[in-house]
Design a protein around this motif. Structure first.
Motif, mmCIF file in Angstrom:
data_model
loop_
_atom_site.group_PDB
_atom_site.id
_atom_site.type_symbol
_atom_site.label_atom_id
_atom_site.label_comp_id
_atom_site.label_asym_id
_atom_site.label_seq_id
_atom_site.Cartn_x
_atom_site.Cartn_y
_atom_site.Cartn_z
ATOM 1 N N PRO A 16 0.810 -1.232 0.000
ATOM 2 C CA PRO A 16 0.000 0.000 0.000
ATOM 3 C C PRO A 16 0.836 1.271 0.000
ATOM 4 O O PRO A 16 0.455 2.267 -0.630
ATOM 5 C CB PRO A 16 -0.846 -0.127 1.268
ATOM 6 N N LYS A 17 1.972 1.271 0.686
ATOM 7 C CA LYS A 17 2.806 2.467 0.733
ATOM 8 C C LYS A 17 3.374 2.791 -0.649
ATOM 9 O O LYS A 17 3.390 3.954 -1.069
ATOM 10 C CB LYS A 17 3.930 2.286 1.746
ATOM 11 N N LYS A 18 3.829 1.766 -1.368
ATOM 12 C CA LYS A 18 4.401 2.002 -2.698
ATOM 13 C C LYS A 18 3.334 2.440 -3.692
ATOM 14 O O LYS A 18 3.566 3.331 -4.512
ATOM 15 C CB LYS A 18 5.100 0.732 -3.184
ATOM 16 N N ILE A 19 2.160 1.809 -3.629
ATOM 17 C CA ILE A 19 1.087 2.174 -4.553
ATOM 18 C C ILE A 19 0.604 3.585 -4.277
ATOM 19 O O ILE A 19 0.372 4.386 -5.193
ATOM 20 C CB ILE A 19 -0.070 1.158 -4.461
ATOM 21 N N ALA A 20 0.457 3.929 -2.989
ATOM 22 C CA ALA A 20 0.025 5.280 -2.630
ATOM 23 C C ALA A 20 1.066 6.318 -3.060
ATOM 24 O O ALA A 20 0.710 7.391 -3.568
ATOM 25 C CB ALA A 20 -0.220 5.363 -1.125
ATOM 26 N N ALA A 21 2.353 6.012 -2.864
ATOM 27 C CA ALA A 21 3.410 6.938 -3.281
ATOM 28 C C ALA A 21 3.387 7.133 -4.790
ATOM 29 O O ALA A 21 3.548 8.261 -5.288
ATOM 30 C CB ALA A 21 4.771 6.403 -2.833
ATOM 31 N N MET A 22 3.176 6.049 -5.536
ATOM 32 C CA MET A 22 3.080 6.154 -6.988
ATOM 33 C C MET A 22 1.906 7.044 -7.399
ATOM 34 O O MET A 22 2.018 7.873 -8.305
ATOM 35 C CB MET A 22 2.935 4.761 -7.595
ATOM 36 N N ALA A 23 0.759 6.899 -6.711
ATOM 37 C CA ALA A 23 -0.420 7.710 -7.029
ATOM 38 C C ALA A 23 -0.150 9.192 -6.770
ATOM 39 O O ALA A 23 -0.526 10.055 -7.574
ATOM 40 C CB ALA A 23 -1.613 7.233 -6.214
ATOM 41 N N ARG A 24 0.526 9.488 -5.656
ATOM 42 C CA ARG A 24 0.809 10.886 -5.323
ATOM 43 C C ARG A 24 1.834 11.504 -6.285
ATOM 44 O O ARG A 24 1.643 12.604 -6.795
ATOM 45 C CB ARG A 24 1.330 10.987 -3.884
ATOM 46 N N GLU A 25 2.916 10.759 -6.529
ATOM 47 C CA GLU A 25 4.019 11.300 -7.314
ATOM 48 C C GLU A 25 3.672 11.475 -8.791
ATOM 49 O O GLU A 25 4.246 12.334 -9.464
ATOM 50 C CB GLU A 25 5.247 10.398 -7.157
ATOM 51 N N SER A 26 2.761 10.666 -9.282
ATOM 52 C CA SER A 26 2.416 10.746 -10.708
ATOM 53 C C SER A 26 1.115 11.494 -10.965
ATOM 54 O O SER A 26 0.646 11.564 -12.099
ATOM 55 C CB SER A 26 2.306 9.329 -11.290
ATOM 56 N N PHE A 27 0.542 12.090 -9.915
ATOM 57 C CA PHE A 27 -0.776 12.711 -10.044
ATOM 58 C C PHE A 27 -0.773 13.863 -11.041
ATOM 59 O O PHE A 27 -1.660 13.965 -11.900
ATOM 60 C CB PHE A 27 -1.243 13.196 -8.667
ATOM 61 N N LYS B 44 1.076 14.446 -13.574
ATOM 62 C CA LYS B 44 1.303 14.035 -14.954
ATOM 63 C C LYS B 44 0.241 13.067 -15.456
ATOM 64 O O LYS B 44 -0.239 13.192 -16.596
ATOM 65 C CB LYS B 44 2.687 13.391 -15.076
ATOM 66 N N GLU B 45 -0.147 12.109 -14.613
ATOM 67 C CA GLU B 45 -1.036 11.028 -15.053
ATOM 68 C C GLU B 45 -2.478 11.192 -14.584
ATOM 69 O O GLU B 45 -3.366 10.474 -15.030
ATOM 70 C CB GLU B 45 -0.501 9.686 -14.562
ATOM 71 N N GLY B 46 -2.714 12.101 -13.639
ATOM 72 C CA GLY B 46 -4.060 12.250 -13.113
ATOM 73 C C GLY B 46 -4.349 11.260 -11.999
ATOM 74 O O GLY B 46 -3.457 10.536 -11.532
ATOM 75 N N PRO B 47 -5.600 11.186 -11.536
ATOM 76 C CA PRO B 47 -5.955 10.308 -10.419
ATOM 77 C C PRO B 47 -5.776 8.832 -10.777
ATOM 78 O O PRO B 47 -5.743 8.449 -11.947
ATOM 79 C CB PRO B 47 -7.435 10.632 -10.171
ATOM 80 N N LEU B 48 -5.688 8.030 -9.737
ATOM 81 C CA LEU B 48 -5.548 6.578 -9.893
ATOM 82 C C LEU B 48 -6.834 5.897 -9.439
ATOM 83 O O LEU B 48 -7.329 6.162 -8.336
ATOM 84 C CB LEU B 48 -4.371 6.079 -9.057
ATOM 85 N N LEU B 49 -7.382 5.036 -10.290
ATOM 86 C CA LEU B 49 -8.532 4.213 -9.903
ATOM 87 C C LEU B 49 -8.009 2.928 -9.286
ATOM 88 O O LEU B 49 -7.202 2.215 -9.896
ATOM 89 C CB LEU B 49 -9.389 3.890 -11.130
ATOM 90 N N VAL B 50 -8.440 2.619 -8.076
ATOM 91 C CA VAL B 50 -8.062 1.386 -7.390
ATOM 92 C C VAL B 50 -9.315 0.541 -7.201
ATOM 93 O O VAL B 50 -10.309 1.005 -6.644
ATOM 94 C CB VAL B 50 -7.408 1.664 -6.021
ATOM 95 N N VAL B 51 -9.269 -0.704 -7.694
ATOM 96 C CA VAL B 51 -10.403 -1.624 -7.583
ATOM 97 C C VAL B 51 -9.912 -2.887 -6.885
ATOM 98 O O VAL B 51 -8.958 -3.523 -7.339
ATOM 99 C CB VAL B 51 -10.984 -1.983 -8.963
#
Length: 424
Positions: free
Chosen positions: A127-138, A140-147
């Motif tokens: 979860p820490k790595k996925i959350a960091a990826m979502a924050r750092e790429s926001f 440029k890439e926009g929000p992250l959908l997590v299912v």
């Protein structure tokens, strides 16, 4: 690890300049959190597919230790289970064997990461790595959908949301049992709320009612479905029809497909149901051109042995031997009618998405919320009980069950309320 990709229909936005699809309010990618079981993971992948993000999805998995003494520890939360498993391995050595509670017998550990169930060789969910990826790429890439789907994914998915609240839209499939406000949307079958109905409350002893979840009616962020989400849609069926054309198209019509699952806690049956199915199948063979039978991993050997012994030599009947490739999608595409045991919500949901006749065997053995699920299917005229008196050549139809598309519409609406949208 490259994302697992599924084919999608051509997009209507081909040729549109990227500038019109940009911005930090557009979701262009999805992360799926799986638990190693195909029935759960297919629901998440099916929803991502319905949202048009299959080409931009990455699969992660929560791995629960399995085999040996771990079978006694399945009731523990996955994080504590992993910690305890690590301690046991340190005590007994870093091997694939540990002492079980059954005397001095050594039992091998099953393959990790789900073994051959569901997807294999995917990334471990951190979860820490996925959350960091979502924050750092926001930016440029926009929000992250997590299912996510399944009990073991709840804590991981909610941690991602907590760590990247402004950058993530979180959907939890299957009822997470508590604290539903941790998720942007919860997608769960309507029959999960059976405990709150008058019939459900009559079945549950009063002293147990406080321990049954859910305890409250669904809130605004809960999306109710009829059955389970899955990956079967018109595009997938067309692809399967082409792939299985040479094997299934020449078969005499009508083609009857029989899918046999296995007993569950709420749908108990045994050899008697297999004998009943055999007898009823013999009664309808005259109206069938050909019959294809498949077992699931849950099918008890006593049940499969009866089917093989009684039907294996019949010239109209082919019984799949379990070897790859799995004909399941080909069967969905080419079958004229289905007979399915009542235990599998997933198999019934997939078959009902085709609009073809679906007959159910064994629903009288189901209780609790499974009985509510079958009642809902019958009320929508999606299924009929299999009695052995049917003429399989007499077809009937209904509007196909399309839970994934309906949920996708709710997701788009929830995103719009937040000021976000999906890439078209």
């Amino acid at each position: 690890m490259r994302p697992i990709r599924l084919p999608e229909p051509p997009s209507g936005s081909i040729g549109m300049p990227d500038i019109f699809e940009g911005g930090v309010n557009v979701i262009r990618r999805a992360v799926v959190i799986g638990n190693g079981f195909a029935g759960s993971e297919n629901q998440s992948i099916g929803l991502v597919r319905a949202l048009g993000l299959s080409e931009k999805q990455t699969i992660y998995r929560v791995t629960r230790p399995r085999g040996g003494i771990n079978e006694w520890l399945r009731w523990l939360p996955v994080s504590f289970h992993k910690m305890l498993d690590s301690v046991i391995r340190q005590i007994f050595g870093n091997t694939r064997f540990v002492m079980t509670l059954q005397g001095k017998k050594l039992v091998p550990f099953a393959a990790q990461n789900g073994g051959n169930v569901g997807l294999s060789a995917v990334l471990e969910a951190d979860p820490k790595k996925i959350a960091a990826m979502a924050r750092e790429s926001f930016e440029k890439e926009g929000p992250l959908l997590v299912v996510a789907s399944g009990r073991d994914t709840v804590s991981i998915a909610s941690s991602i949301k907590r760590l990247a609240q402004e950058n993530v839209f979180l959907i939890q499939i299957q009822h997470p049992r508590s604290c539903l406000d941790r998720f942007d949307l919860v997608v769960t079958p309507r029959h999960d709320y059976y405990a709150l109905t008058p019939s459900g409350q009559q079945e549950i002893p009063r002293f147990l009612q406080r321990w049954i979840t859910p305890r409250e009616p669904p809130g605004k962020n809960v999306v109710l479905t009829v059955g389970a989400l899955h990956q079967v849609d018109s595009v997938a069926l067309r692809i399967a029809a082409a792939a299985w054309h040479d094997e299934l198209a020449p078969l005499p019509k009508p083609l009857l497909v029989v899918n046999i699952g296995g007993p569950t806690r709420h749908c108990r049956y045994g050899p008697d149901l297999a004998k009943q199915l055999v007898s009823s199948l013999y009664n309808v063979l005259a109206s069938c051109g050909s019959v294809r039978v498949s077992f699931s991993r849950r099918t008890p050997q006593k049940v499969s042995d009866i089917i093989l012994r009684e039907l294996g030599d019949h010239p109209k009947i082919y019984i799949w031997d379990g070897e790859e490739p799995n004909p399941h999608m080909g069967h969905l595409a080419w079958a004229d009618a289905f007979i399915i045991t009542a235990d599998s919500v997933s198999m019934l949901s997939e078959a009902c998405s085709t609009g073809k006749p679906v007959y159910v065997v064994g629903s009288e053995h189901c209780k609790w919320k499974f009985s509510a699920f079958h009642k809902a299917l019958r009320e929508r005229r999606l299924v009929r009980p299999f009695t052995g008196l049917e003429d399989i050549s007499n077809s009937w139809s209904y509007p196909p069950l399309n839970d994934a598309a309906e949920v996708a519409g709710r997701v788009r609406g929830a995103l719009a309320e937040r000021g976000w949208t999906l890439q078209r």
